[in-house]
Scaffold this motif. Structure first.
Motif, mmCIF file in Angstrom:
data_model
loop_
_atom_site.group_PDB
_atom_site.id
_atom_site.type_symbol
_atom_site.label_atom_id
_atom_site.label_comp_id
_atom_site.label_asym_id
_atom_site.label_seq_id
_atom_site.Cartn_x
_atom_site.Cartn_y
_atom_site.Cartn_z
ATOM 1 N N THR A 27 62.836 34.704 2.520
ATOM 2 C CA THR A 27 61.642 35.550 2.513
ATOM 3 C C THR A 27 60.439 34.747 2.970
ATOM 4 N N LYS B 130 55.329 50.267 10.183
ATOM 5 C CA LYS B 130 56.474 50.589 9.354
ATOM 6 C C LYS B 130 57.477 49.440 9.462
ATOM 7 N N THR B 131 58.464 49.488 8.609
ATOM 8 C CA THR B 131 59.466 48.428 8.575
ATOM 9 C C THR B 131 60.277 48.394 9.878
ATOM 10 N N LYS C 218 63.536 46.566 11.881
ATOM 11 C CA LYS C 218 64.795 45.856 11.679
ATOM 12 C C LYS C 218 65.169 45.107 12.973
ATOM 13 N N ASN D 70 68.230 42.451 14.457
ATOM 14 C CA ASN D 70 69.555 41.907 14.152
ATOM 15 C C ASN D 70 69.835 40.643 14.965
ATOM 16 N N ASN E 102 69.716 38.695 10.056
ATOM 17 C CA ASN E 102 69.263 40.073 10.209
ATOM 18 C C ASN E 102 67.927 40.169 9.514
ATOM 19 N N LEU E 103 66.864 40.523 10.275
ATOM 20 C CA LEU E 103 65.509 40.500 9.747
ATOM 21 C C LEU E 103 65.025 41.900 9.408
ATOM 22 N N SER E 104 64.235 41.951 8.312
ATOM 23 C CA SER E 104 63.511 43.168 7.945
ATOM 24 C C SER E 104 62.040 42.792 7.872
ATOM 25 N N SER F 278 58.305 43.988 7.254
ATOM 26 C CA SER F 278 57.598 45.090 6.586
ATOM 27 C C SER F 278 56.130 44.751 6.433
ATOM 28 N N ILE G 36 58.585 39.212 5.731
ATOM 29 C CA ILE G 36 59.799 39.095 6.554
ATOM 30 C C ILE G 36 60.943 38.643 5.657
ATOM 31 N N GLN H 155 68.428 38.047 6.167
ATOM 32 C CA GLN H 155 69.764 37.954 5.562
ATOM 33 C C GLN H 155 70.642 37.079 6.444
#
Length: 793
Positions: A239, A292-293, A295, A297, A312-314, A316, A331, A334
């Motif tokens: 994170t 918005k969030t 994604k 990969n 794999n990033l998220s 937000s 950020i 995973q």
């Protein structure tokens, strides 16, 4: 009128305190919130004490409340400037010396206010001037500095919200400061003296500007710690919290665990330096995309070790729920490398299982030909259901009797089996573990076991591979004994044995190191390198000899070896190259012998030999001198009669061998008896000596001259022609005739008989020369008569 001001001041006190506590409550962990709370407390205390001062009963109480209010207004400018330094992240905000100097004027004016200016006492005029002018400059400089720093920070900021925060606060603060100048200085200068001090009420305008920035633009509420603490407790993946400029402001512990970075290393680092992806740069380049969030990969993240890990990033946005202002970006990554690896492992296992199911016969063939004991046991009850032929041979039992027994029974210590199964259950590697096994006849052997869980015929089982190492253990024991014997043998050697690698680093010395050089290996005093043992001037010679030893066998070499106490010994060193099985050198073995005593004996012998040689030399000189005296005439220093005859015999013999000419002269001084009678025998001796010297001057180096007797001389002329012999004789005659003695009346001449035939008898040759001499005398003396003169006649 005063009651109204008192009410307004008390109301302002409540407002200051309410705003400060409310702001601090929203951000308890922020240093900005803490300093802002102190600022509002100082304003609140200032306003509250002035509310009481406005309605004071007399001048004494007014002065008392005024002095208490100084705790608020004295520290107010310093707190404002310090808050601005923290907000703008100024480099001086954490400097202790700067903070001390920043609050020093506040302390000085507080002391002046509390110690002086009492209504019943007259204050010194200089103190009054220092206080009023100093307080004015203190407020003016601190206020202008704070406003300037805040204004420049807002103008330079790329963040539009920060610019608006700066505009709001600077504008209301300027209005407050101008009203303060009007109330405190301009109105009194214009003659309005009854206007009470309401500066603490006017500060409400500045507070309104700050509160507006808080409500409208989220001023002071944004805190890295606040955001992270609200979110990080629930996030277990990598994170990152990133500000709007793309700088990392916080990371969780997973970042350190997976990427190897220390957490402080990443703070203020650009996120694109860690997450190498064009999508990341595009998002932070166009902040409007962050609504918005998002994604992403398979984004590569750079580890501290230089490797890449797929994530794999998220991504937000972090938005204030009240005013929808974008605070930052969260950020979450995973790690999918584990998933990929797991998929690959699962795939491999599935393929392997399928191959095993389809190729059981192939498996059995491999198992039977493997030179180890292979044992399969069931995972649930640990019973043996398959063994190969090597297992039968190792355990000395048939396969039928082996299968169906409990695997734990084959271990001398059953707890070892349990420990191995426990390690497998914990996914630990069980490879080449040394175990003592038990056969069916209860005999034991030592072996190594490797165990892995596998799928066999659709069932999870344990495959054990056992190798007998009993002979290896016995051999190892022999090796240990051999090494011990070798060590004792080496220690029994009186010479020093040193083993080094090819660079000279010492790896072993025997016990002779201590008695020879004084180093106690038991105390860790062993030198680290062979070069430490030799003198500094010999180091380069030792290096050269290292190279020579590698190329050829060399004889023992002598060096000076240094002892621990700094003294030296003479050492004879014999070096040998140590080579491995591929004939590659891996070190040297040096045998060092102390030859100090031997060198002392050799030195003593050398000196004795030199003394003996010197004595022999002196003896030879004396013998030569004695011999020379024995063959020389004492008066003339020419060869005496005996020796000149011996020389003549030698030369006759040489002449016969070499077929060379040989001439002799017989000389006699004319009228020598008359000289003795007329001038005395001493003059006669001088005449003999002079004639001898003149003869030596005129003959060749190869010629010989001797005193034959009395005033007669014999000269031997080897290897010479007749004319040269006659000329040499004439030179002698003339040099004597022309010689002038000190006694002017003394004049001498000689007569010479010269013969040169090859007569091999001495007496015959001398007699012939003597007859020729007498013929010269009979002819009148002072002349030479030769053989060929007689032949002419």
């Amino acid at each position: 009128m005063m009651e109204l001001f008192s009410f307004l001041s008390a109301l302002a006190s409540v407002i200051y305190l309410t705003v400060g506590i409310n702001t601090y409550g929203q951000n308890r962990r922020s240093r900005i919130g803490s300093v802002f709370l102190l600022l509002t407390i100082s304003l609140s205390f200032w306003s509250f004490t002035y509310a009481l001062a406005y309605v004071a009963r007399n001048a004494y109480y007014f002065s008392l409340w005024n002095k208490l209010s100084a705790f608020g207004w004295c520290f107010f400018p310093a707190l404002v400037l310090y808050l601005v330094l923290i907000i703008t992240d100024n480099k001086y905000c954490d400097n202790r010396k700067v903070k001390a100097m920043l609050f020093l004027p506040a302390v000085v004016f507080l002391l002046l206010t509390t110690l002086f200016f009492w209504p019943d006492k007259e204050t010194n005029v200089y103190i009054s001037v220092i206080f009023y002018y100093g307080d004015f400059l203190y407020n003016l400089i601190y206020t202008i500095s704070g406003l300037s720093i805040l204004y420049v920070w807002g103008r330079k900021s790329k963040n539009n919200i920060q610019r608006k925060q700066s505009q709001s606060i600077v504008t209301t603060s300027c209005i407050t400061f101008l009203l303060y100048l009007v109330i405190e200085y301009i109105l009194p200068a214009a003659g309005v003296l009854n206007m009470p001090n309401i500066s603490q009420i006017v500060c409400l305008i500045m507070l309104w500007g700050i509160y507006y920035a808080i409500i409208r633009y989220n001023f002071m509420l944004y805190s890295n710690t606040l955001i992270v603490n609200e979110m990080f407790d629930e996030i277990m993946d990598l994170t990152f919290v990133v500000d709007l400029n793309g700088k990392i402001v916080r990371v969780n512990k997973q970042v350190h665990a997976l990427l190897g970075y220390e957490l402080p290393e990443l703070i203020n680092t650009n996120i694109s330096d860690i997450l190498a992806a064009k999508e990341i740069e595009e998002i932070f380049g166009r902040k409007s995309l962050i609504h918005k969030t998002v994604k992403l990969n398979d984004i590569k993240v750079t580890t501290n070790y230089g490797g890449k890990i797929p994530l794999n990033l998220s991504i937000s946005p972090i938005v204030n729920s009240k005013n929808h202002i974008l605070l930052g970006i969260l950020i979450v990554g995973q790690d999918i490398s584990l998933i990929d690896n797991l998929k690959q492992v699962i795939t491999i296992h599935e393929i392997t299982a399928e191959k095993l199911r389809r190729s059981e016969e192939l498996f059995r063939t491999v198992a039977e030909t493997t030179p180890f004991a292979i044992i399969f046991t069931k995972r649930d009850d640990n019973t043996i259901f398959y063994v190969n032929k090597h297992a039968e041979e190792l355990y000395q039992v048939s396969r039928e009797d082996f299968v169906g027994t409990m695997a734990i029974q084959r271990y001398q210590n059953p707890e070892i089996r349990k420990s191995l199964i426990s390690d497998l259950n914990e996914s630990k590697v069980v490879r080449d573990r040394e175990v003592t096994f038990k056969r069916f006849d209860k005999s034991i052997f030592v072996g190594t076991v490797t165990m892995v869980p596998v799928h066999f015929q659709g069932e999870e089982v344990i495959l054990s591979c056992v190798a007998d190492i009993t002979e290896q253990k016995i051999l190892l024991g022999h090796i240990v004994k051999s090494e011990e014997m070798l060590r004792k043998l080496m220690d029994a050697i009186p010479d020093l044995v040193v083993v080094t690698d090819v660079s000279g680093k010492i790896s072993y010395t025997n016990k002779s190191l201590y008695p020879m050089l004084g180093y106690d290996t038991g105390k860790g005093e062993q030198p680290s390198n062979i070069f430490e043992l030799v003198l500094e001037e010999d180091v380069e010679r030792v290096r050269e000899n290292f190279t020579r030893i590698l190329q050829e066998d060399i004889m023992p070499i002598e060096y000076k070896y240094k002892k621990k106490d700094g003294t030296c010994i003479d050492a004879e060193v014999n070096g040998t190259v140590a080579k491995d099985e591929t004939n590659e050198p891996f070190g040297f073995v040096f045998v060092v012998r102390d030859i100090t005593e031997r060198k002392k004996v050799q030195e003593t012998l050398r000196r004795s030999k030199e003394e003996i040689e010197l004595m022999n030399y002196e003896l030879r000189k004396r013998n030569d001198l004695l011999h020379e005296k024995s063959i020389r005439d004492g008066l003339t220093n020419l060869y005496n009669h005996q020796h000149i005859i011996e020389l003549l015999e030698t030369e006759i013999h040489k002449s016969e061998i070499n077929q060379n000419n040989l001439f002799i002269m017989m000389l006699d001084i004319d009228y020598f008896k008359t000289i003795n009678d007329q001038f005395g025998h001493q003059t006669g001796d001088r005449v003999l000596n002079t004639v001898s010297k003149l003869i030596q001057v005129n003959i060749r180096d190869t010629d010989y001259a001797g005193r034959y007797g009395g005033e007669e001389f014999l000269i031997i002329l080897p290897d010479i022609v007749r004319d040269d012999a006659r000329q040499l004789a004439d030179n002698i005659r003339l040099s004597i005739e022309n010689f002038r003695f000190q006694q002017k009346e003394l004049k001498i001449t000689i007569s010479i008989g010269l013969t040169g035939t090859r007569i091999n008898r001495v007496k015959v040759l001398i007699d012939r020369a003597d007859r020729l001499l007498y013929q010269a005398k009979s002819k009148g003396r002072n002349q030479i008569v030769t053989d060929w003169d007689i032949e002419k006649l």
